[in-house]
Write a protein that holds these residues in place. Sequence first.
Motif, PDB file in Angstrom:
ATOM      1  N   VAL A  61      -1.655  -0.659   5.009  1.00 18.31           N
ATOM      2  CA  VAL A  61      -2.801   0.255   4.985  1.00 18.31           C
ATOM      3  C   VAL A  61      -4.011  -0.496   4.445  1.00 18.31           C
ATOM      4  O   VAL A  61      -4.075  -0.850   3.273  1.00 18.31           O
ATOM      5  CB  VAL A  61      -2.502   1.517   4.132  1.00 18.31           C
ATOM      6  CG1 VAL A  61      -3.744   2.390   4.014  1.00 18.31           C
ATOM      7  CG2 VAL A  61      -1.356   2.307   4.747  1.00 18.31           C
ATOM      8  N   ALA A  62      -4.990  -0.740   5.333  1.00 15.93           N
ATOM      9  CA  ALA A  62      -6.199  -1.461   4.948  1.00 15.93           C
ATOM     10  C   ALA A  62      -7.240  -0.525   4.348  1.00 15.93           C
ATOM     11  O   ALA A  62      -8.028  -0.927   3.494  1.00 15.93           O
ATOM     12  CB  ALA A  62      -6.789  -2.174   6.166  1.00 15.93           C
ATOM     13  N   GLY A  88       8.184   7.981   6.588  1.00 19.80           N
ATOM     14  CA  GLY A  88       9.244   8.307   5.648  1.00 19.80           C
ATOM     15  C   GLY A  88       8.744   8.783   4.291  1.00 19.80           C
ATOM     16  O   GLY A  88       9.540   9.179   3.440  1.00 19.80           O
ATOM     17  N   ILE A  89       7.433   8.768   4.088  1.00 23.25           N
ATOM     18  CA  ILE A  89       6.882   9.214   2.806  1.00 23.25           C
ATOM     19  C   ILE A  89       7.027  10.728   2.704  1.00 23.25           C
ATOM     20  O   ILE A  89       6.605  11.461   3.608  1.00 23.25           O
ATOM     21  CB  ILE A  89       5.393   8.799   2.676  1.00 23.25           C
ATOM     22  CG1 ILE A  89       5.280   7.269   2.622  1.00 23.25           C
ATOM     23  CG2 ILE A  89       4.760   9.441   1.449  1.00 23.25           C
ATOM     24  CD1 ILE A  89       3.853   6.745   2.697  1.00 23.25           C
ATOM     25  N   GLU A  97      -6.246   3.415   8.148  1.00 23.28           N
ATOM     26  CA  GLU A  97      -6.505   2.254   8.995  1.00 23.28           C
ATOM     27  C   GLU A  97      -5.409   1.239   8.687  1.00 23.28           C
ATOM     28  O   GLU A  97      -5.232   0.843   7.541  1.00 23.28           O
ATOM     29  CB  GLU A  97      -7.870   1.652   8.697  1.00 23.28           C
ATOM     30  CG  GLU A  97      -8.154   0.404   9.515  1.00 23.28           C
ATOM     31  CD  GLU A  97      -9.480  -0.249   9.150  1.00 23.28           C
ATOM     32  OE1 GLU A  97      -9.699  -1.368   9.632  1.00 23.28           O
ATOM     33  OE2 GLU A  97     -10.268   0.348   8.403  1.00 23.28           O
ATOM     34  N   LEU A  98      -4.677   0.866   9.706  1.00 21.24           N
ATOM     35  CA  LEU A  98      -3.574  -0.085   9.545  1.00 21.24           C
ATOM     36  C   LEU A  98      -3.979  -1.431  10.113  1.00 21.24           C
ATOM     37  O   LEU A  98      -4.603  -1.499  11.173  1.00 21.24           O
ATOM     38  CB  LEU A  98      -2.326   0.428  10.266  1.00 21.24           C
ATOM     39  CG  LEU A  98      -1.901   1.860   9.949  1.00 21.24           C
ATOM     40  CD1 LEU A  98      -0.669   2.235  10.768  1.00 21.24           C
ATOM     41  CD2 LEU A  98      -1.658   2.039   8.466  1.00 21.24           C
ATOM     42  N   ALA A 152       1.352   6.787  -2.535  1.00 23.87           N
ATOM     43  CA  ALA A 152       2.327   6.027  -1.744  1.00 23.87           C
ATOM     44  C   ALA A 152       1.624   5.223  -0.649  1.00 23.87           C
ATOM     45  O   ALA A 152       1.957   4.056  -0.417  1.00 23.87           O
ATOM     46  CB  ALA A 152       3.360   6.971  -1.130  1.00 23.87           C
ATOM     47  N   LEU A 153       0.654   5.824   0.008  1.00 18.01           N
ATOM     48  CA  LEU A 153      -0.058   5.122   1.083  1.00 18.01           C
ATOM     49  C   LEU A 153      -0.885   3.963   0.544  1.00 18.01           C
ATOM     50  O   LEU A 153      -0.971   2.903   1.173  1.00 18.01           O
ATOM     51  CB  LEU A 153      -0.956   6.096   1.851  1.00 18.01           C
ATOM     52  CG  LEU A 153      -0.213   7.082   2.744  1.00 18.01           C
ATOM     53  CD1 LEU A 153      -1.141   8.195   3.201  1.00 18.01           C
ATOM     54  CD2 LEU A 153       0.409   6.372   3.926  1.00 18.01           C
ATOM     55  N   LEU A 154      -1.501   4.139  -0.627  1.00 14.70           N
ATOM     56  CA  LEU A 154      -2.293   3.053  -1.207  1.00 14.70           C
ATOM     57  C   LEU A 154      -1.419   1.879  -1.629  1.00 14.70           C
ATOM     58  O   LEU A 154      -1.897   0.758  -1.740  1.00 14.70           O
ATOM     59  CB  LEU A 154      -3.120   3.575  -2.386  1.00 14.70           C
ATOM     60  CG  LEU A 154      -4.249   4.533  -2.008  1.00 14.70           C
ATOM     61  CD1 LEU A 154      -4.926   5.076  -3.264  1.00 14.70           C
ATOM     62  CD2 LEU A 154      -5.261   3.874  -1.085  1.00 14.70           C
TER      63      LEU A 154
END
Length: 139
Positions: A88-89, A121-122, A103-104, A81-83
Amino acid sequence: MDDLDRRLIAKLRHDARAPVADLAKALGVARGTITNRMARLERDGVITGYTVRLRPDSAPDEICAWTSLAVEGNQHRVIRALLGEPGVAALHDTNGRWDLLAELRVGSLAELSTVLERIRGIEGISASETSVHLQTLRG
């Protein structure tokens, strides 16, 4: 992976656009060897892509923040989900109090707020702590 693969990857990390001839010369092997190695590393999923690194001051209006995340349950689902989150860099697996470090990179504080809301929310993220990057003192 053998020593040549590791040395090749190190050269590509330094300059992913280095010509095959230059890589071959630096590593003391034939150009065909480098071409074949790169193709195999890509096919095997070791090399998943090439990227551009920007000078920190090249995007002065960009906001960079670091979010430490605690995960409960299926960490692989959280990572997927984050990828998929455009803000998300980079994403790092860590040890200690936090499980992941994201890293945002965003264009505004309002956008940062929106990204953080989506991340929090994930399902599986139980806690987070965010720090805004103010300046780099040593790169």
